[in-house]
Design a protein around this motif. Structure first.
Motif, PDB file in Angstrom:
ATOM      1  N   VAL A  49       0.852  -1.191   0.000  1.00 19.97           N
ATOM      2  CA  VAL A  49       0.000   0.000   0.000  1.00 19.97           C
ATOM      3  C   VAL A  49       0.882   1.233   0.000  1.00 19.97           C
ATOM      4  CG1 VAL A  49      -0.156   0.069   2.530  1.00 19.97           C
ATOM      5  CG2 VAL A  49      -1.996   1.058   1.142  1.00 19.97           C
ATOM      6  N   GLN A  50       0.374   2.314  -0.571  1.00 25.61           N
ATOM      7  CA  GLN A  50       1.132   3.568  -0.567  1.00 25.61           C
ATOM      8  C   GLN A  50       1.000   4.263   0.779  1.00 25.61           C
ATOM      9  OE1 GLN A  50      -0.251   5.862  -3.949  1.00 25.61           O
ATOM     10  NE2 GLN A  50       1.437   5.108  -5.205  1.00 25.61           N
ATOM     11  N   ALA A  51       1.979   5.082   1.096  1.00 28.33           N
ATOM     12  CA  ALA A  51       1.917   5.861   2.335  1.00 28.33           C
ATOM     13  C   ALA A  51       0.620   6.671   2.371  1.00 28.33           C
ATOM     14  CB  ALA A  51       3.123   6.784   2.422  1.00 28.33           C
ATOM     15  N   GLY A  52       0.000   6.668   3.552  1.00 25.77           N
ATOM     16  CA  GLY A  52      -1.290   7.341   3.714  1.00 25.77           C
ATOM     17  C   GLY A  52      -2.481   6.436   3.509  1.00 25.77           C
ATOM     18  N   GLY A  53      -2.226   5.251   2.991  1.00 25.25           N
ATOM     19  CA  GLY A  53      -3.300   4.310   2.721  1.00 25.25           C
ATOM     20  C   GLY A  53      -3.703   3.503   3.938  1.00 25.25           C
ATOM     21  N   SER A  54      -4.611   2.548   3.708  1.00 25.95           N
ATOM     22  CA  SER A  54      -5.158   1.741   4.792  1.00 25.95           C
ATOM     23  C   SER A  54      -5.127   0.255   4.435  1.00 25.95           C
ATOM     24  CB  SER A  54      -6.614   2.145   5.083  1.00 25.95           C
ATOM     25  OG  SER A  54      -6.700   3.482   5.508  1.00 25.95           O
ATOM     26  N   LEU A  55      -5.048  -0.552   5.457  1.00 29.10           N
ATOM     27  CA  LEU A  55      -5.188  -1.997   5.327  1.00 29.10           C
ATOM     28  C   LEU A  55      -5.917  -2.516   6.557  1.00 29.10           C
ATOM     29  CD1 LEU A  55      -1.686  -3.299   4.111  1.00 29.10           C
ATOM     30  CD2 LEU A  55      -3.818  -3.343   2.818  1.00 29.10           C
ATOM     31  N   ARG A  56      -6.598  -3.655   6.393  1.00 24.02           N
ATOM     32  CA  ARG A  56      -7.245  -4.298   7.527  1.00 24.02           C
ATOM     33  C   ARG A  56      -6.750  -5.734   7.612  1.00 24.02           C
ATOM     34  NH1 ARG A  56     -13.283  -6.537   8.514  1.00 24.02           N
ATOM     35  NH2 ARG A  56     -13.549  -5.975  10.722  1.00 24.02           N
TER      36      ARG A  56
END
Length: 123
Positions: A12-19
Protein backbone atom coordinates in the motif's frame (compact mmCIF):
# COMPACT_ATOMS: atom_id res chain seq x y z
CA UNK A 1 -4.70 -28.43 17.86
CA UNK A 2 -4.96 -24.65 17.46
CA UNK A 3 -4.14 -22.59 14.41
CA UNK A 4 -3.99 -18.83 13.97
CA UNK A 5 -4.20 -17.70 10.36
CA UNK A 6 -3.58 -14.08 9.39
CA UNK A 7 -4.78 -12.39 6.22
CA UNK A 8 -5.05 -8.92 4.75
CA UNK A 9 -1.44 -7.92 4.29
CA UNK A 10 -0.11 -6.43 1.09
CA UNK A 11 1.47 -3.44 -0.60
CA UNK A 12 0.00 0.00 0.00
CA UNK A 13 1.13 3.57 -0.57
CA UNK A 14 1.92 5.86 2.33
CA UNK A 15 -1.29 7.34 3.71
CA UNK A 16 -3.30 4.31 2.72
CA UNK A 17 -5.16 1.74 4.79
CA UNK A 18 -5.19 -2.00 5.33
CA UNK A 19 -7.25 -4.30 7.53
CA UNK A 20 -5.63 -7.40 8.95
CA UNK A 21 -7.60 -10.38 10.20
CA UNK A 22 -6.54 -13.33 12.33
CA UNK A 23 -8.83 -16.31 12.78
CA UNK A 24 -8.28 -18.96 15.42
CA UNK A 25 -9.46 -22.53 14.95
CA UNK A 26 -9.17 -25.84 16.76
CA UNK A 27 -10.18 -27.27 20.13
CA UNK A 28 -10.79 -23.85 21.65
CA UNK A 29 -12.50 -23.49 24.99
CA UNK A 30 -11.91 -19.76 25.34
CA UNK A 31 -9.68 -17.01 24.01
CA UNK A 32 -8.25 -14.60 26.54
CA UNK A 33 -6.04 -11.78 25.29
CA UNK A 34 -5.30 -11.31 21.60
CA UNK A 35 -2.80 -9.07 19.95
CA UNK A 36 -0.78 -8.02 16.95
CA UNK A 37 2.99 -7.85 16.88
CA UNK A 38 5.29 -6.82 14.08
CA UNK A 39 8.86 -7.50 13.11
CA UNK A 40 10.76 -5.43 10.58
CA UNK A 41 14.02 -6.65 9.00
CA UNK A 42 16.87 -6.34 11.46
CA UNK A 43 14.61 -5.24 14.29
CA UNK A 44 13.14 -6.90 17.33
CA UNK A 45 9.55 -8.03 17.43
CA UNK A 46 7.33 -5.39 19.03
CA UNK A 47 3.79 -5.26 20.31
CA UNK A 48 1.55 -3.17 18.06
CA UNK A 49 -1.81 -3.56 19.79
CA UNK A 50 -3.55 -5.83 22.26
CA UNK A 51 -7.10 -6.52 23.37
CA UNK A 52 -8.32 -8.40 26.41
CA UNK A 53 -11.34 -10.66 26.68
CA UNK A 54 -13.20 -7.65 28.10
CA UNK A 55 -12.08 -5.61 25.07
CA UNK A 56 -9.67 -3.39 26.92
CA UNK A 57 -7.16 -2.23 24.35
CA UNK A 58 -3.59 -0.97 24.39
CA UNK A 59 -1.39 0.37 21.61
CA UNK A 60 2.22 1.12 20.89
CA UNK A 61 2.83 4.87 20.96
CA UNK A 62 3.90 4.76 17.32
CA UNK A 63 0.45 3.61 16.14
CA UNK A 64 -1.91 5.39 18.55
CA UNK A 65 -4.57 7.30 16.67
CA UNK A 66 -3.87 5.42 13.43
CA UNK A 67 -4.51 1.74 14.23
CA UNK A 68 -7.55 0.14 15.83
CA UNK A 69 -7.72 -3.37 17.22
CA UNK A 70 -11.03 -5.20 17.62
CA UNK A 71 -12.28 -8.75 18.04
CA UNK A 72 -15.29 -10.86 17.14
CA UNK A 73 -15.61 -13.54 19.80
CA UNK A 74 -18.27 -15.45 17.86
CA UNK A 75 -15.78 -15.88 15.02
CA UNK A 76 -12.65 -16.27 17.19
CA UNK A 77 -11.16 -13.48 15.12
CA UNK A 78 -9.12 -10.38 15.86
CA UNK A 79 -8.74 -7.46 13.48
CA UNK A 80 -6.29 -4.62 13.04
CA UNK A 81 -7.48 -1.62 11.08
CA UNK A 82 -4.46 0.36 9.96
CA UNK A 83 -4.95 3.89 8.64
CA UNK A 84 -2.52 6.62 7.62
CA UNK A 85 0.15 4.04 7.00
CA UNK A 86 3.78 5.10 6.95
CA UNK A 87 6.83 3.45 5.37
CA UNK A 88 8.09 2.70 8.88
CA UNK A 89 5.03 0.47 9.40
CA UNK A 90 6.52 -1.98 6.92
CA UNK A 91 6.96 -5.33 8.67
CA UNK A 92 5.67 -8.84 9.04
CA UNK A 93 2.61 -8.64 11.29
CA UNK A 94 1.99 -11.59 13.56
CA UNK A 95 -1.11 -12.52 15.48
CA UNK A 96 -0.86 -13.75 19.06
CA UNK A 97 -3.53 -15.17 21.33
CA UNK A 98 -3.71 -16.71 24.76
CA UNK A 99 -6.05 -19.65 24.26
CA UNK A 100 -7.53 -22.22 26.61
CA UNK A 101 -8.10 -25.58 24.99
CA UNK A 102 -9.89 -28.67 26.21
CA UNK A 103 -9.05 -32.05 24.75
CA UNK A 104 -10.52 -35.21 26.28
CA UNK A 105 -11.07 -33.36 29.55
CA UNK A 106 -7.57 -31.90 29.73
CA UNK A 107 -7.65 -28.11 30.00
CA UNK A 108 -4.56 -26.16 29.05
CA UNK A 109 -3.79 -22.46 28.46
CA UNK A 110 -0.91 -21.23 26.35
CA UNK A 111 0.16 -18.60 23.83
CA UNK A 112 -0.24 -19.30 20.14
CA UNK A 113 1.26 -17.47 17.18
CA UNK A 114 0.31 -17.15 13.55
CA UNK A 115 2.88 -17.34 10.76
CA UNK A 116 2.53 -13.67 9.89
CA UNK A 117 1.41 -11.51 7.01
CA UNK A 118 3.64 -9.00 5.24
CA UNK A 119 2.69 -5.34 5.14
CA UNK A 120 4.72 -3.13 2.83
CA UNK A 121 4.16 0.63 2.76
CA UNK A 122 5.76 2.49 -0.12
CA UNK A 123 6.73 6.16 0.06
Amino acid sequence: QVQLVESGGGLVQAGGSLRLSCAASGSIRSINSMGWYRQAPGKQRELVAGITSREITNYADSVKGRFTISRDNAKNTVYLQMNSLKPEDTAVYLCNAEITTEVRGWVHTMDYWGKGTLVTVSS
